[in-house]
Design a protein around this motif. Structure first.
Motif, short mmCIF file in Angstrom:
data_model
loop_
_atom_site.label_atom_id
_atom_site.label_comp_id
_atom_site.label_asym_id
_atom_site.label_seq_id
_atom_site.Cartn_x
_atom_site.Cartn_y
_atom_site.Cartn_z
N SER A 133 0.82 -1.21 0.00
CA SER A 133 0.00 0.00 0.00
C SER A 133 0.86 1.26 0.00
N PHE A 134 2.16 1.12 0.20
CA PHE A 134 3.06 2.26 0.13
C PHE A 134 3.63 2.45 -1.29
N ARG B 194 1.37 7.67 -1.60
CA ARG B 194 1.85 6.41 -2.15
C ARG B 194 2.96 6.67 -3.16
N GLU C 94 -1.59 10.71 -6.19
CA GLU C 94 -1.31 9.62 -5.26
C GLU C 94 -2.00 9.89 -3.93
N ARG D 230 -3.08 8.94 0.07
CA ARG D 230 -2.29 8.52 1.23
C ARG D 230 -2.18 6.99 1.27
N PRO D 231 -1.08 6.45 1.82
CA PRO D 231 -1.01 5.00 2.01
C PRO D 231 -2.20 4.50 2.83
N TRP D 232 -2.51 3.23 2.67
CA TRP D 232 -3.71 2.66 3.30
C TRP D 232 -3.77 2.96 4.79
#
Length: 309
Positions: free
Chosen positions: A25-26, A69, A258, A260-262
């Motif tokens: 997720s990153f 991300r 992009e 945000r990461p999960w």
């Protein structure tokens, strides 16, 4: 023996699979490109003497990977906590307040896990900077919040005489947001709600023109919080800015589409799909108007070109 080994491998897989999913997720995963925006540049008649200043009040220490991300863990980013002062002949405006005089007490109101992973350096509060500059605080018409999280409202309590402008959705969130809006409740200011009484603006379905001259136009951008907004500012010299609050923590969220990461969006965003929708709206605007300065609330690069008071 073989059966025991298989069970251990299954157990290991059950542990590693979620970790692999979290790690993925990153990775960069750009959202689909939005349809081109056909709108012309909106009309604006900012008055002579209108000006824009930054009031940096501190930073938290993060990395690009935390913000969007595809960002790198090896790319440190100091997330700025900066208020913006807009001087206008009909009354000045603060956009957010950053860290206030009581930031240490305000930080203690945050959930334990957040405090455990967050470190910050405090600077001078917006109120202290205005006092040092000899600024006449009676010129302040109000404080316009992009949203009501702690790092945007900490300085509100330093301006007890100044109305705080929020949407009705954000006003309800302040009352019902639990620990996330505890600082906004502690500040106990005079909140004024406003309605989106104007038409569409750059692809956003509604708008509110604060002065009636196009110099500061607010649009609804819910998702991060229920009543989050974006403030478009037009200056007499032709420069235009979009204060997007926490729609994106760094400008790559918009320019590279992009999210945000999960893990970050799960804890930070009330409604991730609506954040995604508004990210794409802003991405279309940024493509259509490349000279527009995007100002995510925590991107130090966005504020770098603004003078200090």
């Amino acid at each position: 023996m073989i059966r025991g080994r298989k069970l251990r491998l299954v157990a290991l897989a059950m542990v590693l699979a979620p970790l692999a999913l979290l790690a993925s997720s990153f990775l960069a995963a750009p959202l689909p490109a939005p349809a081109p925006l056909p709108d012309p540049v909106p009309a604006a008649s900012p008055p002579a003497g209108m000006a824009l200043f930054q009031l940096p009040t501190g930073v938290t220490h993060r990395s690009a990977a935390f913000a969007y991300r595809g960002g790198s863990f090896r790319d440190p980013r100091d997330f700025t906590m900066t208020a913006a002062l807009v001087q206008h002949p009909r009354g000045d405006l603060l956009i957010d307040t950053g860290f206030g005089r009581n930031i240490d007490a305000h930080f203690r109101e945050m959930p334990f896990l957040f405090r455990a992973i967050t470190s910050f350096d405090r600077g001078r509060s917006a109120a202290e900077q205005l006092e040092a500059a000899g600024y006449d605080r009676t010129r302040l018409r109000g404080i316009l919040l992009t949203h009501a999280h702690w790092d945007h409202v900490s300085g509100v309590s330093d301006f007890p005489e100044v109305p705080v402008l929020v949407t009705s959705e954000e006003r309800r969130f302040i009352e019902d947001g639990g620990r996330l809006t505890a600082v906004a409740r502690m500040a106990a200011p005079h909140y004024e709600t406003y309605a989106f009484d104007g038409g569409a603006y750059l692809g956003f379905p509604q708008s509110h023109d604060l002065y009636g001259d196009g110099s500061i136009v607010v649009v609804p951008a819910p998702g991060h919080t229920p009543g989050s907004i974006i403030a478009f500012v037009a200056l007499p010299n032709g420069h235009r800015y979009a204060f997007v609050g926490d729609l994106a923590w760094q400008r790559e969220g918009i320019t590279e589409r992009e999210e945000r990461p999960w893990l970050a969006r799960t804890f930070a965003d009330r409604d991730p799909p609506r954040v995604r929708e508004n990210l794409l709206r802003m991405a279309a605007i940024a493509t259509r108007f490349p000279d527009l300065t995007l100002v995510p609330a925590h991107d130090a690069r966005a504020f770098a070109a603004l003078p200090t008071l």
